[in-house]
Design a protein around this motif. Structure first.
Motif, PDB file in Angstrom:
ATOM      1  N   UNK A  42       0.915  11.161   8.780  1.00 42.86           N
ATOM      2  CA  UNK A  42       1.268  10.632   7.460  1.00 42.86           C
ATOM      3  C   UNK A  42       0.027  10.117   6.746  1.00 42.86           C
ATOM      4  N   UNK A  43      -0.788   9.379   7.448  1.00 44.25           N
ATOM      5  CA  UNK A  43      -2.006   8.823   6.854  1.00 44.25           C
ATOM      6  C   UNK A  43      -2.918   9.936   6.351  1.00 44.25           C
ATOM      7  N   UNK A  44      -3.072  10.976   7.152  1.00 41.64           N
ATOM      8  CA  UNK A  44      -3.941  12.094   6.769  1.00 41.64           C
ATOM      9  C   UNK A  44      -3.388  12.844   5.563  1.00 41.64           C
ATOM     10  N   UNK A  45      -2.095  13.200   5.616  1.00 41.41           N
ATOM     11  CA  UNK A  45      -1.516  13.989   4.533  1.00 41.41           C
ATOM     12  C   UNK A  45      -1.421  13.218   3.224  1.00 41.41           C
ATOM     13  N   UNK A  46      -0.870  12.044   3.263  1.00 43.52           N
ATOM     14  CA  UNK A  46      -0.722  11.272   2.024  1.00 43.52           C
ATOM     15  C   UNK A  46      -2.099  10.907   1.467  1.00 43.52           C
ATOM     16  N   UNK A  47      -3.020  10.525   2.354  1.00 37.75           N
ATOM     17  CA  UNK A  47      -4.372  10.195   1.907  1.00 37.75           C
ATOM     18  C   UNK A  47      -5.091  11.391   1.306  1.00 37.75           C
ATOM     19  N   UNK A  48      -4.965  12.549   1.941  1.00 36.14           N
ATOM     20  CA  UNK A  48      -5.614  13.767   1.432  1.00 36.14           C
ATOM     21  C   UNK A  48      -5.032  14.196   0.093  1.00 36.14           C
ATOM     22  N   UNK A  49      -3.718  14.169  -0.009  1.00 40.32           N
ATOM     23  CA  UNK A  49      -3.066  14.564  -1.262  1.00 40.32           C
ATOM     24  C   UNK A  49      -3.450  13.594  -2.377  1.00 40.32           C
ATOM     25  N   UNK A  88       2.880   0.984   3.713  1.00 34.36           N
ATOM     26  CA  UNK A  88       3.291   1.444   5.039  1.00 34.36           C
ATOM     27  C   UNK A  88       2.249   1.098   6.093  1.00 34.36           C
ATOM     28  N   UNK A  89       0.982   1.099   5.697  1.00 39.40           N
ATOM     29  CA  UNK A  89      -0.121   0.798   6.609  1.00 39.40           C
ATOM     30  C   UNK A  89      -0.107   1.742   7.812  1.00 39.40           C
ATOM     31  N   UNK A  90      -0.025   3.033   7.540  1.00 36.18           N
ATOM     32  CA  UNK A  90       0.100   4.048   8.581  1.00 36.18           C
ATOM     33  C   UNK A  90      -1.079   4.036   9.549  1.00 36.18           C
ATOM     34  N   UNK A  91      -2.268   3.803   9.049  1.00 33.14           N
ATOM     35  CA  UNK A  91      -3.441   3.802   9.922  1.00 33.14           C
ATOM     36  C   UNK A  91      -3.353   2.709  10.983  1.00 33.14           C
ATOM     37  N   UNK A  92      -2.994   1.504  10.560  1.00 30.61           N
ATOM     38  CA  UNK A  92      -2.879   0.397  11.514  1.00 30.61           C
ATOM     39  C   UNK A  92      -1.711   0.630  12.464  1.00 30.61           C
ATOM     40  N   UNK A  93      -0.626   1.174  11.974  1.00 29.04           N
ATOM     41  CA  UNK A  93       0.521   1.446  12.840  1.00 29.04           C
ATOM     42  C   UNK A  93       0.181   2.511  13.877  1.00 29.04           C
TER      43      UNK A  93
END
Length: 176
Positions: A42-49, A88-93
């Motif tokens: 999620x972090x990669x996709x949302x961040x990249x988009x 969401x803080x996906x990276x920390x999660x």
């Protein structure tokens, strides 16, 4: 229960408990690793988009062909993506789930070593103390770990059944 004075019934019960603890730790470990993968994805996709939308929107706003409205919309998408990642803080999660998975893996490995190497030969009270210590570690880890999403649990089961880890501790015991 007749133990014939040699403690064999109690030792067998301890071995079953170690196997159960090992199995529970294996499932928790795999579930947390799957959860971490989801958060990382999620972090990669949302961040990249979001980054791509921000870059394209900047170019479109600067273009002389009246594409500023499309650029503005892409800027809003980029801002929304950044907001989602912040909330969401996906990276920390993902980091937390990986740490939890590694803690469960440590418990799993310790239970396996105790079951295979120590319990068959050590004093019963010492074996009971090791079991108590590992059970307390598992309980503490369960309190601090975030719950596993149903999808991550299903993926963990699929991975275990495919042989990512032995499907059950009983299979390991049968090979001992």
């Amino acid at each position: 229960m007749d133990d014939k004075g040699d403690g064999s019934v109690r030792r067998a019960a301890l071995l079953r408990e170690f196997a159960e603890l090992e199995n529970r730790a294996m499932w928790s470990c795999q579930g947390q690793f799957e959860q971490a993968k989801s958060w990382q994805s999620m972090n990669t996709w949302v961040g990249s988009i979001s980054a791509a939308c921000a870059a394209i929107s900047g170019a479109l706003v600067l273009a002389a062909h009246g594409l500023d409205i499309v650029g503005g919309l892409l800027a809003l998408v980029a801002a929304a993506g950044g907001a989602i990642l912040t909330i969401v803080n996906a990276s920390q999660r993902a980091t937390k789930a990986t740490a939890a998975a590694n803690a469960y893996l440590e418990i799993q490995n310790a239970a396996r070593r105790a079951r295979r190497v120590d319990v068959p030969w050590i004093d019963l009270q010492e074996a009971r103390n090791i079991l108590q210590s590992l059970t307390e570690r598992m309980d503490e880890q369960n309190k601090s770990a975030e719950p596993i999403a149903p999808r991550a649990y299903r993926r963990a089961g699929k991975n275990i059944r495919k042989g990512g880890q032995k499907a059950t501790v009983e299979e390991l015991s049968a090979n001992d």
